[in-house]
Design an enzyme around this catalytic site. Structure first.
Site, PDB file in Angstrom:
ATOM      1  CB  SER A 495      -0.955  -0.037   1.185  1.00 37.27           C
ATOM      2  OG  SER A 495      -1.988   0.903   1.038  1.00 37.27           O
ATOM      3  CG  ASP A 582      -6.199  -2.780  -4.328  1.00 36.69           C
ATOM      4  OD1 ASP A 582      -7.017  -2.162  -3.623  1.00 36.69           O
ATOM      5  OD2 ASP A 582      -4.982  -2.799  -4.090  1.00 36.69           O
ATOM      6  CG  HIS A 614      -5.325  -2.504  -0.546  1.00 35.98           C
ATOM      7  ND1 HIS A 614      -4.613  -1.863  -1.539  1.00 35.98           N
ATOM      8  CD2 HIS A 614      -4.901  -1.957   0.625  1.00 35.98           C
ATOM      9  CE1 HIS A 614      -3.806  -0.977  -0.994  1.00 35.98           C
ATOM     10  NE2 HIS A 614      -3.963  -1.011   0.313  1.00 35.98           N
TER      11      HIS A 614
END
Length: 682
Positions: A495, A582, A614
């Site tokens: 991330s 995602d 994600h």
């Protein structure tokens, strides 16, 4: 590539010596033991104390299990999930059922399910498409219903419903056209509503009879909005607890008398925000609070609970947390994290002062040589303090001074968010990398949460700038301490950590030996274009902290901080992992930087999982990606790697581009494809 081999003969010799010591001291731990399904996790006790529950594999997929508290050996599986592992669950207030949420393929459209403990009958409680459920309210005393939020009418906002747990009936309580959250008391009455302001702050409104007042009862400015909010009521509704940073740097725990509005500071700490609390299941009063600076430290507020916390501290070694309590508060489940070993869950009988061991979540690691973790404070170039966590390879620090006897290769492991933090405790990534011969350093760079609003605000508009400087400062600290050498540092993260990896490879292309980006954004303008609709409540804060894409100035800030536009500067090996579904960091973020590198004939390896979002929820996909990663790091830094073997078994792995640039990957993919083709049904 010449600088990769520019180390002196002495540095090469000492690194080889250090890695040889690791190999002699710590046998290679199989990836499946570190990243496969735990044997059990998330132990809980039912509100009535009759049942124990946990997550455990059933046919290779994490499902919910239950057992009588009187005889945990009589455990049985309660759910039958076969596609997506269950990762979150909770007991119904009357203990007759367990509720859990799950999504499809990582799309984060979480739906709510219930399963009857007696019969195993399962029901989908929110049967809607493209809907993300939120649980707004649970009560210890209202047993037959809960409050949930659904955004099936308007994807941006969650309407509030009362959900009858027996019939599954949803009754609308409040149609929501602009509120980001709600305060609910123990009688499941809506008491407050929070509304985002155009300046990034928050207004708090009173709610009576499901009607929101016309004017806010108080306003929270942007500088405090990330650290200030009402968090819960006592059972009698006379006290409202807040975490509140107004008038101070770190957020304090405050009790507000709802009759007089008088506020009393219950707990505060100048080092860190008060973010953890234990509440009595009987009264709802906070009876203990936790401060997490270097480690989590618990303080009792109620004299009746202090002996219990003292008993647990004296009998359990490690980070202790109470994970569930019965309505009568006579039985607790307690987890202890020894840091250099797998966590253990116990049943604690308060009256008898007796601990009963229930399970170790990864017993296969109990005999493994695992590494310790040390909290360190690192000064940034402008005088801030980064609370960070360092793990060294087992056997590399003979005298125990916290520094390896010889410098070893290091992975700078960057947390996501960026509005989150790394913590002290067992960390599978740290253990894996340390076992392979690397030091691992996880810095809480500016913008990390939990360290006060000034530290958070120091990261505003600093993506790729001072936030990146903090990562460089952490790496320089490790070099200066003798942990590693400048030439032997990789950067890796997910991330925001993936973004930091791309920033490291583009903005400072000579600084890191290689990088591993997991679901990281490459273009901040397209990132903000594609955020989920239900993030609207936090959108203004994001824009003020990152850059406002609605203005030319903001777009320029975001573009300057986007690694995509400096992709041609990349000169060191890069590995990218992405989930196709995602919703936070769209697949485009990976594909566009891969395309830019491909256009410039710059090598990059791109791994895509069609059934992930994600991050990678399925252990088979984690194992597959980490198998590639350790081979990649082994070539780059010289550490150890477990052979591929059957690392791709059960995984959905694809390699859209660059398999030839990762050691052994083409052959491993061919073997996987051959095995899949030979399997029945293929």
């Amino acid at each position: 590539m010449r600088r990769l081999f520019a180390a002196s003969a002495i540095a090469i010799f000492t690194a080889a010596t250090a890695l040889a010591a690791v190999a002699a001291e710590a046998p290679l731990i199989e990836r499946t033991k570190l990243f496969g399904n735990p044997s059990r996790s998330q132990g809980r006790i039912s509100p009535d104390g009759k049942w124990l529950s946990w997550l455990a594999p059933r046919d290779g997929m994490m499902n919910i299990w239950v057992a009588p508290t009187a005889d945990p050996t009589k455990a049985r599986p309660l759910t039958t999930e076969k596609v997506r592992p269950i990762r979150q669950y909770f007991w119904s207030p009357d203990a007759s059922m367990i509720l859990f949420i799950n999504d499809k393929g990582g799309d984060e459209n979480f739906l709510l399910y219930e399963v009857d403990v007696a019969t195993g009958a399962q029901k989908l409680l929110t049967p809607f498409e493209k809907t993300r459920v939120q649980v707004f309210g649970l009560s210890r005393h209202v047993k037959d219903r809960i409050l949930v939020g659904l955004n099936n009418r308007d994807a941006h906002w969650h309407d509030v419903y009362s959900l009858d747990l027996k019939t599954g009936q949803l009754s609308l309580m409040l149609k929501n056209d602009g509120f980001g959250g709600f305060g609910v008391d123990d009688q499941l009455r809506l008491r407050t509503a929070s509304k985002p302001r155009p300046d990034g702050g928050t207004d708090i409104y009173r709610v009576e009879n499901n009607q929101v007042a016309a004017e806010p009862q108080e306003s929270i400015g942007f500088e405090d909005s990330a650290d200030t909010a009402p968090v819960g009521y006592t059972a009698d509704g006379t006290t409202l607890y807040w975490v509140d940073s107004r008038g101070r740097d770190t957020a304090a725990l405050i009790a507000q008398d709802t009759r007089t509005n008088k506020r009393t500071v219950i707990a505060e700490d100048s080092r860190a925000d008060i973010t953890e609390a234990m509440e009595s299941p009987i009264t709802g009063r906070v009876d203990a609070y936790g401060v997490n600076y270097l480690k989590t430290e618990w303080t009792a507020l109620d004299s009746t609970i202090k002996p219990d916390l003292d008993f647990l501290r004296s009998h359990l070694k490690g980070q202790v947390s109470v994970t569930s309590r019965t309505d009568a508060d006579d039985l607790w489940t307690v987890a202890v994290d020894p840091v250099s070993g797998p966590a253990t869950t116990y049943l604690y009988d308060r009256k008898a002062k007796r601990l009963t061991k229930l399970f170790v979540n990864r017993p296969e690691l109990e005999s493994a040589t695992l590494a310790g973790m040390q909290p360190v404070e690192i000064k940034t170039r402008d005088g801030l303090t980064e609370v960070s966590y360092l793990t060294l390879p087992p056997g590399s620090d003979a005298n125990g001074d916290g520094v390896p006897d010889h410098p070893v290769p290091m992975v700078l492991l960057v947390h996501g968010g960026p509005w989150g933090r790394d913590e002290y405790g067992y960390n599978g990534m740290h253990q894996w990398l340390a076992n392979r011969g690397y030091a691992v350093l996880s810095p809480n760079y500016r913008a990390s949460t939990g360290f006060g609003k000034k530290y958070l605000a120091a990261g505003n508009l600093q993506w790729g700038l001072k936030m990146h400087d903090d990562l460089i400062d952490a790496a320089d600290w490790a070099v200066k301490k003798g942990v590693t050498t400048r030439e032997k540092v990789a950067i890796m993260g997910g991330s925001y950590g993936g973004y930091a990896t791309l920033a490291g490879m583009t903005f400072t292309p000579d600084r890191f030996a290689c990088g591993v980006d997991i679901v990281g954004p490459s273009n901040l303008n397209t990132l903000l274009e594609s955020i989920p609709a239900y993030w609207i409540a936090g959108r203004e804060q994001m824009y003020r902290r990152m850059g406002d894409p609605r203005t030319p100035e903001g777009q320029a800030v975001l573009k300057a901080a986007s690694p995509l536009f400096k992709a041609d500067a990349i000169k060191r090996p890069l590995l990218i992992g992405q989930g196709a579904n995602d919703p936070r960091v769209n697949q485009r973020e990976a594909s566009q930087i891969v395309a830019a590198m491909k256009a410039k004939n710059i090598p990059v390896t791109y791994i895509l999982f069609p059934d992930e979002g994600h991050g990678f929820a399925r252990p088979e996909n984690n194992i597959a990606f980490y198998a590639i990663t350790e081979q990649f790091l082994g070539k780059c830094l010289g550490g150890r790697a477990e052979p591929y073997g059957k690392a791709f078994a059960g995984s959905s792995i694809t390699a859209p581009y660059g398999a030839e640039f990762a050691p052994g990957l083409q052959a491993a993919l061919a073997d996987h494809s051959s095995a899949a083709g030979a399997a029945p049904g293929h």
